[in-house]
Design an enzyme around this catalytic site. Structure first.
Site, short mmCIF file in Angstrom:
data_model
loop_
_atom_site.label_atom_id
_atom_site.label_comp_id
_atom_site.label_asym_id
_atom_site.label_seq_id
_atom_site.Cartn_x
_atom_site.Cartn_y
_atom_site.Cartn_z
CE1 TYR A 1 -3.02 -3.04 0.27
CE2 TYR A 1 -3.63 -2.37 2.48
CZ TYR A 1 -3.77 -3.23 1.41
OH TYR A 1 -4.66 -4.27 1.48
CB ILE B 1 -10.56 -4.12 7.41
CG1 ILE B 1 -10.51 -5.15 6.25
CG2 ILE B 1 -10.02 -4.74 8.68
CD1 ILE B 1 -9.08 -5.56 5.87
CB SER C 1 -14.00 5.88 4.47
OG SER C 1 -14.43 7.15 4.02
NE ARG D 1 -18.97 7.83 1.72
CZ ARG D 1 -18.68 7.71 0.43
NH1 ARG D 1 -17.43 7.51 0.03
NH2 ARG D 1 -19.63 7.79 -0.47
CG ASN E 1 -17.92 3.28 7.25
OD1 ASN E 1 -19.12 3.39 6.99
ND2 ASN E 1 -16.99 3.47 6.34
N1 LIG Z 1 -5.75 -8.60 1.22
C1 LIG Z 1 -6.08 -8.06 0.10
O1 LIG Z 1 -5.71 -8.52 -1.00
C2 LIG Z 1 -6.95 -6.83 0.11
C3 LIG Z 1 -7.54 -6.38 -1.08
C4 LIG Z 1 -8.38 -5.25 -1.03
C5 LIG Z 1 -8.59 -4.61 0.18
N2 LIG Z 1 -7.95 -5.05 1.32
C6 LIG Z 1 -8.12 -4.33 2.62
O2 LIG Z 1 -9.50 -4.16 2.89
C7 LIG Z 1 -9.80 -2.77 3.03
C8 LIG Z 1 -11.21 -2.48 2.58
O3 LIG Z 1 -11.40 -2.84 1.23
P1 LIG Z 1 -11.46 -1.78 0.02
O4 LIG Z 1 -10.62 -0.63 0.33
O5 LIG Z 1 -11.18 -2.58 -1.21
O6 LIG Z 1 -12.97 -1.39 -0.11
P2 LIG Z 1 -14.23 -1.03 0.82
O7 LIG Z 1 -13.83 -0.75 2.22
O8 LIG Z 1 -15.24 -2.09 0.55
O9 LIG Z 1 -14.75 0.27 0.10
C9 LIG Z 1 -14.05 1.46 0.06
C10 LIG Z 1 -14.84 2.39 -0.83
O10 LIG Z 1 -16.13 2.60 -0.27
C11 LIG Z 1 -16.32 3.99 0.00
N3 LIG Z 1 -17.04 4.07 1.28
C12 LIG Z 1 -16.52 4.01 2.54
N4 LIG Z 1 -17.48 4.11 3.46
C13 LIG Z 1 -18.66 4.24 2.79
C14 LIG Z 1 -20.00 4.38 3.21
N5 LIG Z 1 -20.33 4.42 4.51
N6 LIG Z 1 -20.96 4.47 2.26
C15 LIG Z 1 -20.62 4.43 0.96
N7 LIG Z 1 -19.36 4.28 0.49
C16 LIG Z 1 -18.38 4.18 1.41
C17 LIG Z 1 -14.93 4.58 0.07
O11 LIG Z 1 -14.96 5.91 -0.35
P3 LIG Z 1 -14.09 7.11 0.31
O12 LIG Z 1 -12.76 6.53 0.73
O13 LIG Z 1 -13.99 8.09 -0.80
O14 LIG Z 1 -14.89 7.60 1.48
C18 LIG Z 1 -14.18 3.73 -0.95
O15 LIG Z 1 -14.43 4.17 -2.27
C19 LIG Z 1 -8.68 -2.11 2.20
O16 LIG Z 1 -8.57 -0.73 2.45
C20 LIG Z 1 -7.50 -2.94 2.61
O17 LIG Z 1 -7.04 -2.54 3.89
C21 LIG Z 1 -7.16 -6.15 1.29
#
Ligand SMILES: NC(=O)c1ccc[n+]([C@@H]2O[C@H](COP(=O)([O-])OP(=O)(O)OC[C@H]3O[C@@H](n4cnc5c(N)ncnc54)[C@H](OP(=O)(O)O)[C@@H]3O)[C@@H](O)[C@H]2O)c1
Length: 262
Positions: free
Chosen positions: A52, A227, A230, A235, A239
């Site tokens: 990251y 996890i 945002s 948010r 959350n």
């Molecule tokens: N191990 C792996 O391979 C892997 C892969 C992917 C992710 N991860 C981990 O998992 C975490 C979460 O997954 P992710 O980042 O892919 O996606 P996520 O948490 O499912 O979604 C993040 C997206 O949703 C938006 N969001 C946040 N809160 C919201 C709400 N209450 N209502 C509507 N939209 C909202 C965020 O926008 P804003 O930021 O603009 O507010 C961002 O665009 C990652 O950050 C990472 O730490 C791990």
């Protein structure tokens, strides 16, 4: 860890908060601000990774928060291309995070050469034995890939972090992890959800919360670590505000039914 949030036991006396803060794509000053806002909103578990490129900002936010290290749970991850350089990689993570240990170190993806997985796992275990991390686990592993690690070393990954959400719900995959004593940690809870789904909207209205909060609470009520990420202060706060309600057994079943094997 002195925390009034629900946790799940890992190995030994390590407890992992069921709610964590995701930091993928939260880099630079925006990443720093987001982690500081998350700690202010009472997240005590932060998920980062070498890949990251934000461990330094995460470390700086933790330092600035003034919180005690023992009250935080920090996960980072080893990129699969670091085969043979595991020790160097965790040392770089610890230096960037400005800590002498992380709480959980994960293999980010299975190495592309299948034969590499077991030597990498042995290096992870060695780092744990040297107290560089309190627990070790994997990410993006299938159950059979986990079984290979267990068979070769008799050591079970504490956690498998995989994509998970109501629409990806798979009862058998969840049970297979539970049967092996592997904690399931879900990622991308929103990216893989339709937050306008009528079932989520109806349940959200019944509790006077948002569909996003329902998605998070559904993970927690299944004892699956979640996890959300945002960089938006409102948010980040909303959350984290998922402990003032819980879902009924019927609501849980209705959300499970959105998945593959609900
Ligand atoms: N191990 C792996 O391979 C892997 C892969 C992917 C992710 N991860 C981990 O998992 C975490 C979460 O997954 P992710 O980042 O892919 O996606 P996520 O948490 O499912 O979604 C993040 C997206 O949703 C938006 N969001 C946040 N809160 C919201 C709400 N209450 N209502 C509507 N939209 C909202 C965020 O926008 P804003 O930021 O603009 O507010 C961002 O665009 C990652 O950050 C990472 O730490 C791990």
């Amino acid at each position: 860890m002195d925390l009034d949030q629900p946790t799940v036991p890992l190995t030994g006396d390590v407890r992992m908060p069921l709610l964590g803060f995701g930091t993928w794509q939260a880099t630079g000053e925006a990443g720093y601000d987001a982690v500081l806002a998350a700690l202010d909103a009472r997240y005590r578990h932060i998920d980062t990774a070498t890949m990251y490129g934000n461990e330094k900002e995460v470390g700086r936010a933790i330092r600035e928060s003034g919180l005690r290290r023992e009250d935080l749970f920090i996960t980072t991850k080893l990129p699969p291309d670091r085969v043979g350089r595991e020790r160097q990689t965790i040392e770089a993570s610890l230096a960037a995070l400005d800590t002498d240990h992380v709480d959980l170190w994960l293999i980010h993806w299975p190495p592309s050469a299948p034969g590499d997985s077991i030597p990498v796992w042995r290096e992870m275990l060695a780092a744990r034995d040297e107290n560089l991390t309190r627990a070790v686990g994997v990410s993006n592993y299938s159950v059979s890939q986990i079984d290979e690690l267990i068979q070769a070393t008799e050591e079970t990954p504490a956690v498998n972090q995989i994509r998970w959400s109501p629409s990806l719900y798979d009862r058998q995959v969840h049970a297979a992890h539970r049967d092996r004593g592997v904690v399931l940690e879900g990622y991308s809870p929103f990216r893989t959800s339709d937050l306008s789904d009528p079932v989520l909207v109806r349940i959200a209205q019944a509790h006077d919360v948002s569909p996003a909060q329902v998605v998070l609470r559904w993970h927690i009520d299944h004892e699956i670590v979640v996890i959300p990420k945002s960089v938006t202060p409102d948010r980040i706060r909303v959350n984290a505000d998922v402990f003032g309600f819980s879902l009924t057994a019927e609501e849980m079943r209705d959300i499970d039914a959105l998945g593959r094997s609900g």
